[in-house]
Design an enzyme around this catalytic site. Structure first.
Site, PDB file in Angstrom:
ATOM      1  N   LYS A  66     134.417  31.558 123.424  1.00 25.70           N
ATOM      2  CA  LYS A  66     134.694  30.923 124.726  1.00 25.70           C
ATOM      3  C   LYS A  66     135.923  30.025 124.649  1.00 25.70           C
ATOM      4  O   LYS A  66     136.615  29.857 125.648  1.00 25.70           O
ATOM      5  CB  LYS A  66     133.465  30.154 125.218  1.00 25.70           C
ATOM      6  CG  LYS A  66     132.352  31.072 125.680  1.00 25.70           C
ATOM      7  CD  LYS A  66     131.373  30.397 126.610  1.00 25.70           C
ATOM      8  CE  LYS A  66     130.360  31.406 127.138  1.00 25.70           C
ATOM      9  NZ  LYS A  66     129.194  30.788 127.780  1.00 25.70           N
TER      10      LYS A  66
ATOM     11  N   LYS B 129     131.452  46.350 126.994  1.00 27.12           N
ATOM     12  CA  LYS B 129     130.148  46.230 127.651  1.00 27.12           C
ATOM     13  C   LYS B 129     130.355  45.926 129.136  1.00 27.12           C
ATOM     14  O   LYS B 129     131.343  45.296 129.520  1.00 27.12           O
ATOM     15  CB  LYS B 129     129.287  45.163 126.974  1.00 27.12           C
ATOM     16  CG  LYS B 129     129.620  43.736 127.327  1.00 27.12           C
ATOM     17  CD  LYS B 129     128.434  42.795 127.089  1.00 27.12           C
ATOM     18  CE  LYS B 129     128.709  41.496 127.835  1.00 27.12           C
ATOM     19  NZ  LYS B 129     127.590  40.627 128.025  1.00 27.12           N
TER      20      LYS B 129
ATOM     21  N   LYS C 136     130.488  41.268 134.367  1.00 29.87           N
ATOM     22  CA  LYS C 136     131.107  40.924 135.657  1.00 29.87           C
ATOM     23  C   LYS C 136     132.507  40.363 135.462  1.00 29.87           C
ATOM     24  O   LYS C 136     133.338  40.443 136.345  1.00 29.87           O
ATOM     25  CB  LYS C 136     130.230  39.955 136.441  1.00 29.87           C
ATOM     26  CG  LYS C 136     129.923  38.676 135.710  1.00 29.87           C
ATOM     27  CD  LYS C 136     128.731  37.985 136.305  1.00 29.87           C
ATOM     28  CE  LYS C 136     128.197  36.950 135.344  1.00 29.87           C
ATOM     29  NZ  LYS C 136     126.964  37.280 134.689  1.00 29.87           N
TER      30      LYS C 136
END
Ligand code: ADP
Ligand code: TRP
Length: 327
Positions: free
Chosen positions: A115, A196, A199
């Site tokens: 992240k 994968k 969104k």
């Protein structure tokens, strides 16, 4: 014997898609319906503060996530389904756990590293201490069984360690926590089947549970099937995996056989799959719309469940405060 406590959560970062459904939500519904667990499922809105959503997006997305979980089959009479920030004890316990957790342990967390790259302009302290809040979520309810995807296993292991550090310093209190890996293979993106389904890739990559039948058809018609240079195509594997989940066994076998023979027609596969996904979620779409319209009912469910969660959380905090000497 009391039932084991099963605890899991989801961030309110977007509408549910079929990857979330097969990888997380469906399992929670299956666990719930066995009747073998004391169930908690929560919407991790405090966790979402570590990301880049606006307040407006967060507010409406918490609400929509709740509506979607209920529409998908989470039953608030069987599962305590609540919003994290409705229970203040999460942050209180997290602070106590912060004082037990070596910085070096947090520095090992791969999600923090990932992240920090993805949101390089917003590497806030919350992003770093995030797994401690997660440990507090679980241990506040004495969760021992935690179903998560692979990316969360490290956080559950840290939760187990934090429980041990607490017990060592303040006396035996928290039980051993275990993760349960959801056994569904990763659903892949429609447009980039090496990644994968997520969104964050964009709307064309995912099928949302709320997508109308014509939208599902359209998205699937653009799904990648062929690979450059031939060879086994990951896009086709992905569509077959989805047909296995959402179609009939007969349909699945028919297309698998055709694929082996080399006679498979991708257009037909996509259209059968689109229909089966649209049918699977027909009831979901209706229920979702009705929850979204009936905000009063949805709020009442969330409040009632939070009330129960608060009772349990307050009980744990009372014990914890006593043990650590907060009088
Ligand atoms: P996204 O990648 O779309 O942002 P999240 O990271 O919020 O999704 O995932 C929420 C839950 O859904 C997690 O438990 C995760 O393991 C599961 N999940 C997400 N994407 C997939 C996927 N493509 N296949 C299987 N499970 C998934
Ligand atoms: N970190 C999880 C995710 O991003 C969400 C989460 C927060 C969670 N607290 C939890 C999951 C406790 C399981 C248990 O998907």
């Amino acid at each position: 014997m009391p039932k084991p406590v099963l605890f899991s959560g989801i961030q309110p970062t977007g509408n549910l898609h079929i990857g979330n459904y097969l990888g997380a939500v469906k399992q929670m519904i299956d666990f719930q319906n066995t009747g073998e667990y004391t169930m908690y499922y929560f919407i991790a809105d405090l966790h979402s503060l570590t990301g880049n959503m606006t307040p407006e997006e967060r507010g409406s997305q918490v609400f929509i996530t709740a509506a979607e979980l209920l529409a998908a089959g989470i039953d608030p009479k069987k599962t305590t389904m609540f919003v994290q920030s409705h229970v203040r004890e999460h942050t209180e316990l997290a602070w106590i756990f912060e004082t037990l957790t070596p910085i070096a342990e947090l520095e090992r967390m791969t999600q923090f590293k990932d992240k920090s790259i993805r949101q390089a302009k917003n590497i806030n302290a919350g992003l770093f201490t995030y797994p401690i809040l997660q440990a507090a979520d679980i241990l506040l309810y004495h969760g021992t069984v935690v179903p998560v995807g692979e990316d969360q296993v490290q956080h559950v292991e840290l939760t187990r360690d934090i429980a041990r550090w607490f017990n060592k310093k303040y006396g035996e209190y928290f039980a051993e926590v275990k993760h349960v890996l959801t056994n569904v293979p990763r659903v892949k993106s429609l447009l980039d089947p090496n990644k994968k389904m997520s969104k964050s890739l964009g709307a064309g990559h995912v099928i949302e549970l709320a997508d109308e039948p014509d939208v599902i058809q359209k998205k699937l018609s653009k799904a990648v099937t062929a690979t450059e240079g031939g060879g086994k195509a990951p896009g086709v594997d992905n569509l077959l995996l989805l047909l296995k989940q959402f179609g009939t066994e007969e349909q699945y076998q028919e297309f698998v056989a055709a694929e082996k023979k080399g006679t498979i027609q991708y257009g037909a596969l996509k259209s059968v799959l689109a229909e089966s996904i649209a049918d699977t979620f027909a009831e979901f779409r209706e229920k979702r719309a009705s929850f979204v319209k009936n905000t009063k009912k949805l709020n009442a469910i969330l409040e009632e469940n939070a009330e129960h969660a608060r009772l349990v959380a307050a009980h744990t905090m009372k014990d914890v405060r006593k043990r650590v000497g907060l009088v």
